[in-house]
Write an enzyme that holds these catalytic residues in place. Structure first.
Site, short mmCIF file in Angstrom:
data_model
loop_
_atom_site.label_atom_id
_atom_site.label_comp_id
_atom_site.label_asym_id
_atom_site.label_seq_id
_atom_site.Cartn_x
_atom_site.Cartn_y
_atom_site.Cartn_z
N HIS A 1 -1.05 30.32 -3.85
CA HIS A 1 -0.03 31.13 -3.20
C HIS A 1 0.65 30.33 -2.10
O HIS A 1 1.90 30.29 -2.00
CB HIS A 1 -0.71 32.38 -2.61
N GLU B 1 2.11 30.49 -8.35
CA GLU B 1 1.38 31.75 -8.48
C GLU B 1 2.24 32.84 -9.13
O GLU B 1 1.71 33.87 -9.55
CB GLU B 1 0.84 32.21 -7.13
#
Length: 348
Positions: A313, A10
């Protein structure tokens, strides 16, 4: 030395924070390049630099590149020192991201610590205070340590000025892992609105949408009176408490977005979690991964949890953890449930 590429996965600030946390915990020097490479403004912003400086103070680290805008950082930690600390972000940057950075090391220190943090308490792309207090801190306590959080003042973008106190007591026998595969029976559910400095009808409009969508009424709809330092702000939150876990979802008001839209966003997130049947939501999974990794590393025992969604994430966070610790994460689908498993691996 552990070398991390800040553009992986991410590509945001979590790579930096987890890297700093585990560098302090393990004593391994860290070099991270291309910091926050996938963000519109890459490099160390004010709140990220605050995390670096806090980590350095807690561990007596030597650093190169600890300045605003830097895209490469070298961090060599010394011994972690428990104590009383004050960390401030001179902006609306999230002070809770500073807590997230230094907490793992202080949970494994040889004595209790107290942190006094100032900055933002309810920020976009950061865990809000109530999430950490109600959803995250109980999991820390379940592992044998203690984390008590107190909100003194709210801080919203762009003024900041929030104040939080954290009391940290390490686990006497080290962090103990556990499985969190089911929520258990429902205990409580409610919505609450923080809207200091704004017209009172904004809170009522948001709660009316929650009432209609979630079927909540009476004490399940709360307008919170919180001390705030400066500037208006708006946070609408839904708390879902179960026997084994509590989840907190937050939708922040912003200029040009109606109160009704703020509430509708929260309804979508809360309903999605309810429908999933998983123990934890996407954001709590992200926070829990590091805790579980540390506990598995210390104890040698595996752990697992079910989650509603495994985001990029969280995947990135897990990959950083695996660089520092002899722990491996695996994602399995058992029936309709996503199960994240962490196990210690042999280093021989």
């Amino acid at each position: 030395m552990i070398e991390l590429d800040g553009s992986q996965g991410e590509g945001g600030g979590q790579i930096l924070r987890t890297g700093l946390a585990l560098s302090m915990v393990t004593g391994q020097p860290l070099r991270i390049a291309r910091i926050r490479a996938k963000r519109p403004k890459p490099g160390l912003m004010r709140q990220h630099l605050a995390c670096v400086l806090a980590a350095a103070e807690v561990s007596g680290a030597q650093m190169e590149g600890a300045e605003l805008g830097a895209e490469t950082l070298c961090f060599t930690p010394g011994p972690v020192r428990a104590g009383d600390y004050r960390f401030s972000i001179a902006s609306a940057g999230s002070c809770l991201l500073v807590l997230q950075t230094v907490l793992p090391a202080l949970l494994l220190a040889n004595a209790p610590s107290t942190l006094r943090l100032s900055g933002g308490t309810h920020n976009p792309m950061a865990p809000p205070f109530h999430f950490l207090q109600r959803a995250y801190a109980p999991l820390v306590r379940r592992m044998g340590a203690d984390l008590q959080l107190t909100l003194r003042r709210c801080g919203f973008y762009p003024a900041g000025g929030g104040e939080v106190e954290a009391s940290i007591h390490p686990a006497a026998a080290g962090l103990q892992p556990f499985d969190l595969l089911a929520r258990g029976a429902p205990v409580a559910a409610f919505a609450e609105c923080l809207s200091p400095g704004l017209a009172r009808n904004i809170a009522r409009r948001e709660l009316d949408v929650m009432a209609a969508a979630m079927g909540w009424a009476g004490d399940q709809l709360r307008v919170c009176e919180q001390r705030q330092n400066e500037g208006p702000g708006n946070a609408l939150m839904a708390t879902l408490e179960y026997e084994q876990v509590t989840e907190v979802f937050c939708s922040l008001g912003e200029r040009g977005v109606s109160a009704e839209e703020v509430a509708r966003r929260l309804v979508v997130e809360a309903r999605g979690y309810q429908a999933s049947g998983a123990a934890v939501g996407a954001h709590l999974a992200d926070q829990l991964a590091l805790l579980m990794g540390l506990a598995v590393w210390q104890s040698g025992h595996g752990a697992a949890f079910t989650c509603s969604e495994l985001t990029e994430h969280t995947r990135t966070n897990c990959s950083v953890i695996e660089r520092f610790l002899p722990v491996r994460f695996a994602l399995e689908l058992e029936g309709s449930q996503l199960v994240v498993k962490a196990e210690k691996v042999s280093t021989t």
